[in-house]
Design an enzyme around this catalytic site. Structure first.
Site, PDB file in Angstrom:
ATOM      1  N   ASN A 140       0.819  -1.213   0.000  1.00 37.65           N
ATOM      2  CA  ASN A 140       0.000   0.000   0.000  1.00 37.65           C
ATOM      3  C   ASN A 140       0.848   1.256   0.000  1.00 37.65           C
ATOM      4  O   ASN A 140       1.929   1.284   0.579  1.00 37.65           O
ATOM      5  CB  ASN A 140      -0.931   0.038   1.226  1.00 37.65           C
ATOM      6  CG  ASN A 140      -2.046  -0.983   1.113  1.00 37.65           C
ATOM      7  OD1 ASN A 140      -2.086  -1.755   0.157  1.00 37.65           O
ATOM      8  ND2 ASN A 140      -2.931  -1.011   2.083  1.00 37.65           N
ATOM      9  N   ILE A 141       0.286   2.313  -0.561  1.00 40.06           N
ATOM     10  CA  ILE A 141       1.050   3.557  -0.683  1.00 40.06           C
ATOM     11  C   ILE A 141       1.498   4.069   0.686  1.00 40.06           C
ATOM     12  O   ILE A 141       2.574   4.636   0.830  1.00 40.06           O
ATOM     13  CB  ILE A 141       0.236   4.611  -1.477  1.00 40.06           C
ATOM     14  CG1 ILE A 141       1.154   5.729  -1.954  1.00 40.06           C
ATOM     15  CG2 ILE A 141      -0.931   5.141  -0.685  1.00 40.06           C
ATOM     16  CD1 ILE A 141       0.592   6.511  -3.112  1.00 40.06           C
ATOM     17  N   LYS A 142       0.690   3.813   1.703  1.00 37.52           N
ATOM     18  CA  LYS A 142       1.048   4.334   3.033  1.00 37.52           C
ATOM     19  C   LYS A 142       2.340   3.703   3.575  1.00 37.52           C
ATOM     20  O   LYS A 142       3.049   4.297   4.366  1.00 37.52           O
ATOM     21  CB  LYS A 142      -0.085   4.148   4.036  1.00 37.52           C
ATOM     22  CG  LYS A 142      -0.371   2.700   4.403  1.00 37.52           C
ATOM     23  CD  LYS A 142      -1.422   2.624   5.489  1.00 37.52           C
ATOM     24  CE  LYS A 142      -1.591   1.221   6.030  1.00 37.52           C
ATOM     25  NZ  LYS A 142      -2.328   0.308   5.166  1.00 37.52           N
ATOM     26  N   GLY A 143       2.667   2.512   3.127  1.00 39.28           N
ATOM     27  CA  GLY A 143       3.968   1.926   3.402  1.00 39.28           C
ATOM     28  C   GLY A 143       4.235   1.510   4.827  1.00 39.28           C
ATOM     29  O   GLY A 143       3.315   1.177   5.586  1.00 39.28           O
TER      30      GLY A 143
END
Ligand code: B12
Length: 264
Positions: A140-143
């Site tokens: 996910n982009i949030k990482g």
């Protein structure tokens, strides 16, 4: 000869590393802490049983420093004590990162140059496993740990299938998406489910693809031994604390090194 580190003795077998003892209260005193649960109601006898187990594991003396009832018929213990075992650092074997760690920009550039198209990653938790936080941390982009996940990389196309994906379903989707890499998470380890599921998965990919076209197979989860890749039939195993950049860099290294894989 250089002085050994605190709590260390030079290796007795002529190896590179020192011999270490655990550190508790004072340097090299060999003190360690161990926690476990016994299927016994909390009592003096239960505490004695915990000390006996620790003794049998090589702790001498073994002090029960914490005992807490865990429902009916179970007690959780923390035992503190001395072990006489030493660690030979020269005999430690680990999987070191054998590829450069790239920033997202560098990874994107390497994919553009090496592959001349976006790299497709399919990810999932397989079997009954519903623990998606780990694979999401990578994808996910949030990482994770201050790093953006693979979705952030412009040259990566990420298809995250989520939890409880069957092996045939994963293979089918991987074929449909023309996956370059398949990332599988396994957190549940009861009855070695993580190992059995991974072997089932890698066998299914070997069955479904000719060798030259098989996606790169990566498995991850907190209780994997990173040294088991060959045994599990995958290209790489990642364990606890993995960050997205380590995974992206591995994929770039592995896939752009063989750009003709999917030429057709
Ligand atoms: C959150 C959680 C849940 C949530 C999951 C929610 C979700 N959407 O994920 C819920 C409540 C649903 C849940 C349910 C269950 N859980 Co649970 N759960 C946890 C917990 C507390 C945290 C896990 C977590 O999110 N960690 C944070 C992530 C970021 O860490 P991670 O998974 O290790 O991932 C990192 C690395 O391992 C790696 N990584 C992971 N996957 C991958 C994949 C790839 C490709 C790569 C490269 C890297 C990678 O990168 C990540 C970032 O560094 C753990 C205990 C713990 N403290 O770990 C128990 C734990 C995992 N659960 C456990 C159990 C037993 C269960 C249940 C069976 C409980 C029950 N009786 O119902 C069910 C099973 C449900 C199922 N079918 O899977 C046990 C597993 C024991 C075992 N030996 O198998 C644990 C260890 C708790 C315990 N001590 O008993 N759980």
């Amino acid at each position: 000869m250089s002085a050994p580190a605190h709590g260390a003795e030079p290796s007795r077998d002529g190896g590179q590393g020192p011999i270490l003892r655990p550190y508790g209260d004072t340097t090299g005193d060999g003190m360690v802490q161990l926690s476990f649960t016994l299927p016994m109601q909390h009592s003096k006898v239960a505490e004695g049983a915990a000390a006996q187990l620790a003794n049998k594991m090589g702790m001498d003396p073994a002090l029960v420093v914490h005992a807490k009832p865990m429902g009916t018929g179970f007690t959780f213990f923390v035992v503190y004590g001395r072990v006489n075992h030493v660690v030979d650092v020269s005999a430690v074997r680990v999987v070191e990162r054998d590829y450069p760690l790239l920033a997202p920009k560098e990874a994107n550039l390497a994919i553009r140059k090496g592959l001349r198209r976006r790299l497709t990653v399919v990810g999932a938790c397989i079997g009954n496993d519903a623990h998606t936080v780990g694979i999401d941390a990578i994808l996910n982009i949030k990482g994770f740990a201050g790093e953006k996940g693979l979705e952030y990389y412009r040259e990566l196309r990420v298809v995250n299938l989520g939890a409880q994906v069957s092996v045939p379903g994963l293979v089918e989707r991987s074929l449909a998406e023309a996956a370059d890499a398949v990332l599988v998470s396994q957190v549940i380890t009861q009855r070695d489910a993580h190992l059995l599921n991974t072997m089932e998965m890698s066998a299914a990919f070997r069955e479904a693809y000719p060798d030259s076209r098989r996606p790169v197979l990566v498995v991850g989860g907190p209780r994997f031994d990173e040294q088991m890749a060959a045994e599990l039939g995958v290209d790489r195993v990642f364990s606890r604390g993995t960050t997205p950049a380590e995974v992206a860099s591995f994929l770039v290294h592995k896939i752009t090194d063989r750009p003709t894989r999917r030429a057709s």
